[in-house]
Design a protein around this motif. Structure first.
Motif, PDB file in Angstrom:
ATOM      1  N   SER A   1      -7.018   4.651 -19.550  1.00 44.37           N
ATOM      2  CA  SER A   1      -7.695   4.349 -20.817  1.00 44.37           C
ATOM      3  C   SER A   1      -6.731   4.424 -22.001  1.00 44.37           C
ATOM      4  O   SER A   1      -6.822   3.614 -22.925  1.00 44.37           O
ATOM      5  CB  SER A   1      -8.910   5.254 -21.025  1.00 44.37           C
ATOM      6  N   ASN A   2      -5.774   5.365 -21.957  1.00 38.11           N
ATOM      7  CA  ASN A   2      -4.769   5.436 -23.023  1.00 38.11           C
ATOM      8  C   ASN A   2      -3.906   4.181 -23.044  1.00 38.11           C
ATOM      9  O   ASN A   2      -3.564   3.669 -24.106  1.00 38.11           O
ATOM     10  CB  ASN A   2      -3.877   6.671 -22.863  1.00 38.11           C
ATOM     11  N   PHE A   3      -3.567   3.679 -21.851  1.00 38.56           N
ATOM     12  CA  PHE A   3      -2.763   2.467 -21.756  1.00 38.56           C
ATOM     13  C   PHE A   3      -3.531   1.276 -22.325  1.00 38.56           C
ATOM     14  O   PHE A   3      -3.000   0.510 -23.124  1.00 38.56           O
ATOM     15  CB  PHE A   3      -2.364   2.208 -20.305  1.00 38.56           C
ATOM     16  N   PHE A   4      -4.797   1.126 -21.939  1.00 37.36           N
ATOM     17  CA  PHE A   4      -5.621   0.040 -22.476  1.00 37.36           C
ATOM     18  C   PHE A   4      -5.755   0.161 -23.989  1.00 37.36           C
ATOM     19  O   PHE A   4      -5.661  -0.827 -24.713  1.00 37.36           O
ATOM     20  CB  PHE A   4      -7.014   0.028 -21.846  1.00 37.36           C
ATOM     21  N   ARG A   5      -5.975   1.365 -24.467  1.00 30.67           N
ATOM     22  CA  ARG A   5      -6.114   1.582 -25.910  1.00 30.67           C
ATOM     23  C   ARG A   5      -4.822   1.208 -26.627  1.00 30.67           C
ATOM     24  O   ARG A   5      -4.837   0.559 -27.667  1.00 30.67           O
ATOM     25  CB  ARG A   5      -6.478   3.046 -26.177  1.00 30.67           C
ATOM     26  N   PHE A   6      -3.688   1.596 -26.056  1.00 32.35           N
ATOM     27  CA  PHE A   6      -2.396   1.273 -26.651  1.00 32.35           C
ATOM     28  C   PHE A   6      -2.166  -0.247 -26.674  1.00 32.35           C
ATOM     29  O   PHE A   6      -1.779  -0.806 -27.697  1.00 32.35           O
ATOM     30  CB  PHE A   6      -1.273   1.961 -25.870  1.00 32.35           C
ATOM     31  N   ILE A   7      -2.436  -0.909 -25.563  1.00 34.52           N
ATOM     32  CA  ILE A   7      -2.222  -2.360 -25.489  1.00 34.52           C
ATOM     33  C   ILE A   7      -3.150  -3.081 -26.470  1.00 34.52           C
ATOM     34  O   ILE A   7      -2.761  -4.051 -27.113  1.00 34.52           O
ATOM     35  CB  ILE A   7      -2.440  -2.871 -24.045  1.00 34.52           C
ATOM     36  N   ASN A   8      -4.367  -2.619 -26.596  1.00 32.59           N
ATOM     37  CA  ASN A   8      -5.344  -3.285 -27.465  1.00 32.59           C
ATOM     38  C   ASN A   8      -5.258  -2.842 -28.922  1.00 32.59           C
ATOM     39  O   ASN A   8      -6.008  -3.341 -29.756  1.00 32.59           O
ATOM     40  CB  ASN A   8      -6.760  -3.061 -26.933  1.00 32.59           C
ATOM     41  N   SER A   9      -4.349  -1.915 -29.234  1.00 41.16           N
ATOM     42  CA  SER A   9      -4.285  -1.395 -30.601  1.00 41.16           C
ATOM     43  C   SER A   9      -3.537  -2.315 -31.556  1.00 41.16           C
ATOM     44  O   SER A   9      -3.614  -2.132 -32.762  1.00 41.16           O
ATOM     45  CB  SER A   9      -3.652  -0.006 -30.615  1.00 41.16           C
ATOM     46  N   GLY A  10      -2.820  -3.296 -31.029  1.00 39.71           N
ATOM     47  CA  GLY A  10      -2.098  -4.192 -31.934  1.00 39.71           C
ATOM     48  C   GLY A  10      -1.604  -5.429 -31.232  1.00 39.71           C
ATOM     49  O   GLY A  10      -1.319  -5.408 -30.027  1.00 39.71           O
TER      50      GLY A  10
ATOM     51  N   PHE B   1       6.635   0.767 -20.403  1.00 41.89           N
ATOM     52  CA  PHE B   1       7.191   1.115 -19.106  1.00 41.89           C
ATOM     53  C   PHE B   1       6.919   2.566 -18.727  1.00 41.89           C
ATOM     54  O   PHE B   1       6.648   2.861 -17.561  1.00 41.89           O
ATOM     55  CB  PHE B   1       8.691   0.815 -19.048  1.00 41.89           C
ATOM     56  N   LEU B   2       6.955   3.480 -19.687  1.00 43.68           N
ATOM     57  CA  LEU B   2       6.625   4.876 -19.385  1.00 43.68           C
ATOM     58  C   LEU B   2       5.166   5.014 -18.963  1.00 43.68           C
ATOM     59  O   LEU B   2       4.852   5.742 -18.020  1.00 43.68           O
ATOM     60  CB  LEU B   2       6.928   5.773 -20.581  1.00 43.68           C
ATOM     61  N   SER B   3       4.278   4.303 -19.648  1.00 46.56           N
ATOM     62  CA  SER B   3       2.856   4.350 -19.289  1.00 46.56           C
ATOM     63  C   SER B   3       2.638   3.799 -17.893  1.00 46.56           C
ATOM     64  O   SER B   3       1.916   4.385 -17.086  1.00 46.56           O
ATOM     65  CB  SER B   3       2.026   3.541 -20.292  1.00 46.56           C
ATOM     66  N   ILE B   4       3.257   2.664 -17.599  1.00 38.21           N
ATOM     67  CA  ILE B   4       3.106   2.044 -16.283  1.00 38.21           C
ATOM     68  C   ILE B   4       3.666   2.968 -15.202  1.00 38.21           C
ATOM     69  O   ILE B   4       3.043   3.147 -14.153  1.00 38.21           O
ATOM     70  CB  ILE B   4       3.799   0.667 -16.256  1.00 38.21           C
ATOM     71  N   SER B   5       4.825   3.558 -15.456  1.00 34.96           N
ATOM     72  CA  SER B   5       5.437   4.461 -14.474  1.00 34.96           C
ATOM     73  C   SER B   5       4.531   5.654 -14.176  1.00 34.96           C
ATOM     74  O   SER B   5       4.375   6.054 -13.021  1.00 34.96           O
ATOM     75  CB  SER B   5       6.785   4.971 -14.984  1.00 34.96           C
ATOM     76  N   GLU B   6       3.939   6.213 -15.220  1.00 32.46           N
ATOM     77  CA  GLU B   6       3.053   7.366 -15.029  1.00 32.46           C
ATOM     78  C   GLU B   6       1.817   6.981 -14.220  1.00 32.46           C
ATOM     79  O   GLU B   6       1.412   7.692 -13.301  1.00 32.46           O
ATOM     80  CB  GLU B   6       2.645   7.940 -16.379  1.00 32.46           C
ATOM     81  N   ILE B   7       1.235   5.843 -14.540  1.00 29.30           N
ATOM     82  CA  ILE B   7       0.050   5.387 -13.810  1.00 29.30           C
ATOM     83  C   ILE B   7       0.389   5.129 -12.348  1.00 29.30           C
ATOM     84  O   ILE B   7      -0.343   5.552 -11.444  1.00 29.30           O
ATOM     85  CB  ILE B   7      -0.541   4.126 -14.480  1.00 29.30           C
ATOM     86  N   LYS B   8       1.501   4.446 -12.103  1.00 30.17           N
ATOM     87  CA  LYS B   8       1.892   4.147 -10.719  1.00 30.17           C
ATOM     88  C   LYS B   8       2.208   5.428  -9.947  1.00 30.17           C
ATOM     89  O   LYS B   8       1.869   5.540  -8.762  1.00 30.17           O
ATOM     90  CB  LYS B   8       3.072   3.189 -10.698  1.00 30.17           C
ATOM     91  N   TYR B   9       2.835   6.397 -10.595  1.00 31.93           N
ATOM     92  CA  TYR B   9       3.128   7.675  -9.952  1.00 31.93           C
ATOM     93  C   TYR B   9       1.825   8.358  -9.526  1.00 31.93           C
ATOM     94  O   TYR B   9       1.692   8.829  -8.394  1.00 31.93           O
ATOM     95  CB  TYR B   9       3.923   8.585 -10.893  1.00 31.93           C
TER      96      TYR B   9
END
Length: 98
Positions: A60-69, A19-27
């Motif tokens: 890219s950080n969000f994608f990396r985080f989602i794809n990391s596990g 949620f923090l990642s999504i909020s930052e991207i949307k902001y």
């Protein structure tokens, strides 16, 4: 998967990170949209480019985080399943991931 991936505390941490990642991207998306064509090309070009660079880095950080596990992917899927079909966040997130 290990047993710790199903503990409520671990799931809560994953939810918060997502949620923090999504909020930052949307902001950043909202702020980028505020620039006029003239500001983007001439008046505030450097500021616009910096913000756009930061948004790309967040993406890219969000994608990396989602794809990391698998736990991260399962948590994201669980979040999407909980949102109603016409919810703006579900629409946005699905569009972002496609």
């Amino acid at each position: 998967m290990d047993s710790k991936s199903y503990t409520p505390g671990n799931r809560d941490i994953l939810y918060k990170k997502i949620f923090l990642s999504i909020s930052e991207i949307k902001y950043l998306e909202r702020e980028i949209k505020k620039f006029s064509w003239l500001e983007r090309t001439l008046l505030r070009k450097k500021e616009f480019s910096t913000m756009q660079y930061h948004k790309n880095k967040c993406d890219s950080n969000f994608f990396r985080f989602i794809n990391s596990g698998q736990d991260n992917q399962n948590t994201l899927i669980h979040i999407l399943e909980q949102l109603p079909e016409n919810h703006p966040d579900r629409t946005w997130l699905t569009g972002f991931l496609l």
